[in-house]
Write a protein that holds these residues in place. Structure first.
Motif, PDB file in Angstrom:
ATOM      1  N   ARG A 182      14.862 -39.326  38.956  1.00  0.00           N
ATOM      2  CA  ARG A 182      15.819 -39.237  37.898  1.00  0.00           C
ATOM      3  C   ARG A 182      17.276 -39.423  38.430  1.00  0.00           C
ATOM      4  NH1 ARG A 182      15.901 -37.592  32.054  1.00  0.00           N
ATOM      5  NH2 ARG A 182      17.616 -36.694  31.450  1.00  0.00           N
ATOM      6  N   PHE A 183      17.946 -40.310  37.985  1.00  0.00           N
ATOM      7  CA  PHE A 183      19.136 -40.538  38.445  1.00  0.00           C
ATOM      8  C   PHE A 183      20.123 -40.604  37.311  1.00  0.00           C
ATOM      9  CE2 PHE A 183      22.781 -43.305  39.474  1.00  0.00           C
ATOM     10  CZ  PHE A 183      23.356 -42.818  40.715  1.00  0.00           C
ATOM     11  N   GLN A 184      21.282 -39.797  37.674  1.00  0.00           N
ATOM     12  CA  GLN A 184      22.464 -39.979  36.762  1.00  0.00           C
ATOM     13  C   GLN A 184      23.752 -40.187  37.482  1.00  0.00           C
ATOM     14  OE1 GLN A 184      22.654 -36.363  34.132  1.00  0.00           O
ATOM     15  NE2 GLN A 184      24.271 -37.486  32.732  1.00  0.00           N
ATOM     16  N   ASP A 185      24.341 -40.987  36.794  1.00  0.00           N
ATOM     17  CA  ASP A 185      25.898 -41.334  37.197  1.00  0.00           C
ATOM     18  C   ASP A 185      26.776 -40.981  36.200  1.00  0.00           C
ATOM     19  OD1 ASP A 185      28.628 -42.475  37.916  1.00  0.00           O
ATOM     20  OD2 ASP A 185      27.631 -44.380  38.149  1.00  0.00           O
ATOM     21  N   ILE A 186      27.366 -39.703  36.074  1.00  0.00           N
ATOM     22  CA  ILE A 186      28.236 -39.311  35.107  1.00  0.00           C
ATOM     23  C   ILE A 186      29.458 -39.944  34.515  1.00  0.00           C
ATOM     24  CG2 ILE A 186      29.275 -37.228  34.216  1.00  0.00           C
ATOM     25  CD1 ILE A 186      27.403 -35.560  35.466  1.00  0.00           C
ATOM     26  N   ILE A 215      19.128 -43.118  34.459  1.00  0.00           N
ATOM     27  CA  ILE A 215      17.766 -43.911  34.716  1.00  0.00           C
ATOM     28  C   ILE A 215      16.749 -42.616  35.005  1.00  0.00           C
ATOM     29  CG2 ILE A 215      16.768 -45.383  36.342  1.00  0.00           C
ATOM     30  CD1 ILE A 215      19.218 -46.688  36.849  1.00  0.00           C
ATOM     31  N   SER A 216      15.624 -42.853  34.286  1.00  0.00           N
ATOM     32  CA  SER A 216      14.400 -41.992  34.519  1.00  0.00           C
ATOM     33  C   SER A 216      13.350 -42.613  35.002  1.00  0.00           C
ATOM     34  CB  SER A 216      14.429 -40.954  33.368  1.00  0.00           C
ATOM     35  OG  SER A 216      14.027 -41.995  32.202  1.00  0.00           O
ATOM     36  N   SER A 218       9.957 -49.221  39.920  1.00  0.00           N
ATOM     37  CA  SER A 218      10.177 -49.104  38.511  1.00  0.00           C
ATOM     38  C   SER A 218      10.596 -48.090  37.853  1.00  0.00           C
ATOM     39  CB  SER A 218       8.376 -49.377  37.986  1.00  0.00           C
ATOM     40  OG  SER A 218       7.956 -48.195  38.182  1.00  0.00           O
ATOM     41  N   ALA A 219      11.467 -48.146  36.805  1.00  0.00           N
ATOM     42  CA  ALA A 219      12.124 -47.143  36.137  1.00  0.00           C
ATOM     43  C   ALA A 219      12.712 -47.589  34.678  1.00  0.00           C
ATOM     44  CB  ALA A 219      13.607 -46.902  36.768  1.00  0.00           C
ATOM     45  N   LYS A 220      13.153 -46.434  34.027  1.00  0.00           N
ATOM     46  CA  LYS A 220      13.661 -46.522  32.673  1.00  0.00           C
ATOM     47  C   LYS A 220      15.028 -46.485  32.418  1.00  0.00           C
ATOM     48  CE  LYS A 220       9.014 -45.456  30.721  1.00  0.00           C
ATOM     49  NZ  LYS A 220       8.328 -44.752  29.716  1.00  0.00           N
ATOM     50  N   ASP A 221      15.726 -47.429  31.982  1.00  0.00           N
ATOM     51  CA  ASP A 221      16.972 -47.091  31.615  1.00  0.00           C
ATOM     52  C   ASP A 221      17.360 -46.980  30.224  1.00  0.00           C
ATOM     53  OD1 ASP A 221      19.936 -48.614  30.497  1.00  0.00           O
ATOM     54  OD2 ASP A 221      19.846 -47.586  32.458  1.00  0.00           O
ATOM     55  N   LYS A 222      18.094 -46.104  29.478  1.00  0.00           N
ATOM     56  CA  LYS A 222      18.289 -45.672  28.203  1.00  0.00           C
ATOM     57  C   LYS A 222      18.839 -46.678  27.263  1.00  0.00           C
ATOM     58  CE  LYS A 222      22.793 -43.622  28.424  1.00  0.00           C
ATOM     59  NZ  LYS A 222      23.564 -42.297  28.288  1.00  0.00           N
ATOM     60  N   GLN A 223      19.235 -47.678  28.110  1.00  0.00           N
ATOM     61  CA  GLN A 223      19.939 -48.619  27.290  1.00  0.00           C
ATOM     62  C   GLN A 223      19.118 -50.268  27.421  1.00  0.00           C
ATOM     63  OE1 GLN A 223      24.079 -49.383  28.666  1.00  0.00           O
ATOM     64  NE2 GLN A 223      24.903 -47.730  27.432  1.00  0.00           N
ATOM     65  N   SER A 224      18.564 -50.240  28.509  1.00  0.00           N
ATOM     66  CA  SER A 224      17.983 -51.643  28.947  1.00  0.00           C
ATOM     67  C   SER A 224      16.326 -51.495  28.874  1.00  0.00           C
ATOM     68  CB  SER A 224      18.187 -52.205  30.111  1.00  0.00           C
ATOM     69  OG  SER A 224      19.785 -52.207  30.312  1.00  0.00           O
ATOM     70  N   GLY A 225      15.954 -50.267  28.701  1.00  0.00           N
ATOM     71  CA  GLY A 225      14.412 -50.264  28.525  1.00  0.00           C
ATOM     72  C   GLY A 225      13.682 -50.242  29.959  1.00  0.00           C
ATOM     73  N   ASP A 226      12.494 -50.655  30.117  1.00  0.00           N
ATOM     74  CA  ASP A 226      11.863 -50.783  31.603  1.00  0.00           C
ATOM     75  C   ASP A 226      12.479 -51.651  32.488  1.00  0.00           C
ATOM     76  OD1 ASP A 226      10.145 -48.867  30.115  1.00  0.00           O
ATOM     77  OD2 ASP A 226       8.617 -50.251  29.756  1.00  0.00           O
ATOM     78  N   LEU A 264      20.472 -36.982  41.729  1.00  0.00           N
ATOM     79  CA  LEU A 264      19.133 -37.757  41.967  1.00  0.00           C
ATOM     80  C   LEU A 264      18.241 -36.564  42.130  1.00  0.00           C
ATOM     81  CD1 LEU A 264      17.336 -40.163  42.377  1.00  0.00           C
ATOM     82  CD2 LEU A 264      17.930 -39.944  44.743  1.00  0.00           C
ATOM     83  N   SER A 265      16.997 -36.536  41.423  1.00  0.00           N
ATOM     84  CA  SER A 265      15.754 -35.770  41.575  1.00  0.00           C
ATOM     85  C   SER A 265      14.617 -36.408  41.702  1.00  0.00           C
ATOM     86  CB  SER A 265      15.766 -34.503  40.680  1.00  0.00           C
ATOM     87  OG  SER A 265      15.644 -35.063  39.388  1.00  0.00           O
ATOM     88  N   GLY A 266      13.378 -35.881  42.051  1.00  0.00           N
ATOM     89  CA  GLY A 266      12.205 -36.339  42.030  1.00  0.00           C
ATOM     90  C   GLY A 266      11.440 -36.026  43.243  1.00  0.00           C
TER      91      GLY A 266
END
Length: 311
Positions: free
Chosen positions: A252-256, A262-263, A282-290, A223-225
């Motif tokens: 920005r969060f990443q679960d490898i 999620i960015s 609020s966030a953006k998911d690479k699969q689900s969008g906003d 997690l960063s930000g």
């Protein structure tokens, strides 16, 4: 004359370094206590404790968190704890100083895929420094505007602290802590927390989230930000009141392991008029969008049954 406890598998243990005499005739009297904690830690203490009399000096040097792992199933991070306590009584009123220094090693390489430190290198150590003193009145500069006043029979642990990160290149102090904790002298003269008297604790944080995230034992999760947090606790320990204002931007969060990324995470959290906490995310998911979410957290200010309602 001797004492030795060891846990060979975890390479931790405790040992009395030299014979010790403890006198219980009039309270507790001991001089020259030396305890060794494996690995590389030493506790020294001198004490003369009785009703109306207090003389306590204690120094703890670099006690590793491996020792605490013997007593809890929690997945604690690596780190160490150092402390110094110097207390005396004057006219039956305890006074003295308490210093705490703790370092928590990063549980993951923050120079990895997502998390980047503001100094450009992987954050190696999360560092907490606390400096407190015990006196008969609340410190005027401990928590500005807290409204805490002197109370007969109550003594006060006043102090400040800092929280930040250390890397090979630099040190930072993103967090500031101020506190006024009410206490009363116990039957043996040692000051203990007073759960009914008013307290004041204030935490300010302005810096990267990864500085705090490194202490969370979650491998392959990042997690960063940037976060801005203004939190204070008032009331008593029996009925605390939380006042919170928190923001995070560019998270920005990443679960490898599960392939989750999620960015663009933006968060705003603050108290409602009822004293609960409302959070907007609020966030953006690479699969689900906003993504957008609202959470109302109740039961955080002394009321039983904490709840989170999501929409």
């Amino acid at each position: 004359n001797t004492l030795a406890l060891q846990q060979p598998r975890q390479k931790v243990g405790v040992e009395l370094k030299k014979p010790l005499t403890v006198n219980f005739a009039k309270g507790i009297v001991l001089h020259g206590l030396e305890m060794g904690f494996q690995p590389e830690c030493r506790l020294t203490a001198d004490a003369d404790i009785a009703p109306g009399k207090l003389n306590l000096k204690l120094k703890l040097k670099e006690l590793t968190f491996d020792f605490f792992k013997l007593f809890t199933p929690a997945n604690l991070p690596d780190g160490n704890l150092m402390a110094e306590v110097d207390l005396q009584s004057a006219g039956g009123v305890p006074r003295g100083n308490i210093k705490i220094h703790s370092q928590v090693s990063a549980t993951q390489d923050l120079s990895g895929v997502v998390a980047r430190s503001s100094s450009g290198g992987g954050i190696s150590v999360l560092e907490l420094l606390v400096d407190g003193n015990i006196s008969s009145s609340p410190g005027a500069n401990a928590v500005a505007g807290s409204g805490v006043r002197s109370i007969p029979g109550v003594i006060w642990l006043n102090g400040t602290g800092s929280l930040g990160a250390s890397t090979r290149q630099a040190e930072s102090r993103e967090g500031k802590l101020n506190f006024q904790i009410p206490m009363r002298a116990g039957s043996n003269g040692i000051p203990l927390p007073d759960s009914a008297a008013p307290m004041a604790i204030k935490l300010d944080w302005n810096g990267p989230v990864e500085t705090l995230w490194q202490a969370i034992p979650m491998a392959d999760h990042y997690l960063s930000g940037n976060a801005l947090i203004d939190a204070s606790v008032s009331g008593s320990m029996n009925a605390p009141k939380l006042l919170l204002s928190a923001y995070m931007a560019g998270g920005r969060f990443q679960d490898i392991p599960n392939g989750v990324l999620i960015s663009g995470i933006n968060l705003e959290a603050r108290n409602t008029a009822e004293g609960d906490v409302r959070a907007l995310v609020s966030a953006k998911d690479k699969q689900s969008g906003d993504l957008a979410m609202e959470a109302n957290l109740t039961g955080l200010t002394g009321k039983p049954g904490a709840k989170a309602n999501l929409s």
